[in-house]
Write an enzyme that holds these catalytic residues in place. Structure first.
Site, short mmCIF file in Angstrom:
data_model
loop_
_atom_site.label_atom_id
_atom_site.label_comp_id
_atom_site.label_asym_id
_atom_site.label_seq_id
_atom_site.Cartn_x
_atom_site.Cartn_y
_atom_site.Cartn_z
CE1 TYR A 44 28.59 -38.37 -22.61
CE2 TYR A 44 30.58 -38.44 -21.28
CZ TYR A 44 29.32 -38.93 -21.58
OH TYR A 44 28.80 -39.98 -20.85
CG PHE A 89 21.89 -39.45 -13.74
CD1 PHE A 89 22.76 -38.42 -14.06
CD2 PHE A 89 21.02 -39.91 -14.71
CE1 PHE A 89 22.74 -37.84 -15.32
CE2 PHE A 89 20.99 -39.33 -15.97
CZ PHE A 89 21.86 -38.30 -16.28
CG LEU A 143 22.65 -36.71 -5.09
CD1 LEU A 143 23.08 -35.31 -4.70
CD2 LEU A 143 21.78 -37.31 -4.00
N PRO A 164 10.61 -35.22 -3.91
CG PRO A 164 9.29 -33.35 -4.32
CD PRO A 164 9.53 -34.75 -4.79
CG LEU A 165 8.72 -38.67 1.26
CD1 LEU A 165 8.51 -37.80 2.48
CD2 LEU A 165 7.56 -39.65 1.09
#
Length: 290
Positions: free
Chosen positions: A66, A215, A217, A222-223
């Site tokens: 990183y 992750f 989220l 979209p649904l």
């Protein structure tokens, strides 16, 4: 530096002398765009790390890749000498190229060099937890992992590593890794919408092995996002809060490492993960990944 005794959501997970708050912190976002270079706001990056420690977080996830090395340097600058009980987890198995790519670095000499660089930048004699990162930047990739784990187990025997984990792996690779060395944690992509590891999580829980999702989220259509947002609106909170709370309630071996470059956002995540979801809420949320 002293850490707080603040009670974090989910309590603490313990194995083999490694006691980690189930709410941890992932340092990946502290690097610059594309996880390359320094942060735009150096002082804010130090501040969020100090806020994590002050909130009682004992589990900070990082990697020499990183930046590269940037997040490790920030962690040392912000927190060294490290609070008692704070554990740093890092990853090896990939490097960074000048274009921001993640080429594999899995040869024995590359793994030893990566462990040495993490020790140097973090200012440690022994790394608490080292994950072998398999797969690639797009996700998991089938293939053997035994040789890399054998090399890391040798470094563990030398006293450079306390505990081993695997990251970005398929279930069969977890089994292969466990046939070579004692594995205390698996770090993979997992969330309400991406639940390929459901069976793996349950099997690891039975064996007392931690599962660390990244992750929380990511991967939403979209649904699916609309469904999550609807639950969050009904509960008067945010989608991230619901997603984090669901993960903590999903299984007692799940450890969270949500990342942020903002101390205020960190506090919001801690508060959000404390949300108690009802059985009805969980049933509705489970349908997202169905």
């Amino acid at each position: 530096m002293e850490s707080s005794t603040t009670t974090l959501p989910g309590g603490t997970w313990t194995r083999g002398g490694l006691a980690l708050t189930r709410f941890g912190y992932g340092a990946m976002q502290l690097a610059g765009p594309g996880v390359m270079g320094p942060p735009a706001d150096h002082d804010a990056a130090l501040g969020v790390l100090q806020e994590a420690a002050a909130s009682g977080v004992t589990h900070i996830d990082t990697s020499g890749a990183y930046g590269p090395r940037i997040t490790n340097q920030l962690i040392r600058e912000a927190l060294y000498p490290y609070p008692d009980g704070l554990h740093l987890a890092t990853k090896v198995g990939a490097e960074r190229d000048e274009r921001g790519g993640w080429p594999p670095a899995r040869e024995p000499e590359q793994l030893r060099r990566a462990v040495g660089e993490n020790l140097e930048t973090l200012g440690l004699d022994t790394l608490d937890l080292v994950y072998f990162r398999a797969g690639d930047a797009q996700g998991t990739v089938p293939g053997p992992v035994a040789a890399a784990l054998e090399r890391l187990a040798e470094l563990q025997q030398e006293g450079l590593i306390r505990h081993l984990g695997v990251s970005n792996v398929l279930p069969e690779q977890v089994a292969e890794a466990r046939s070579v060395a004692s594995i205390v944690a698996v770090q993979n992509m997992y969330n309400l919408a991406f639940r390929r590891d459901d069976a793996l999580i349950d099997s690891l829980a039975r064996d007392g092995i931690a599962y660390v999702p990244f992750f929380p989220l990511g991967g939403f259509s979209p649904l699916q996002s609309a469904a999550l947002s609807a639950v969050a609106a009904r509960l008067g909170t945010t989608a991230m809060s619901v997603a984090l709370a669901w993960l903590l309630q999903r299984s007692p071996n799940i450890l969270l490492i949500p990342g942020t470059s903002s101390a205020a956002h960190l506090r919001e995540n801690i508060s959000g993960a404390s949300l108690e979801l009802s059985a009805g809420d969980v049933t509705e949320l489970d349908s997202i990944g169905g």
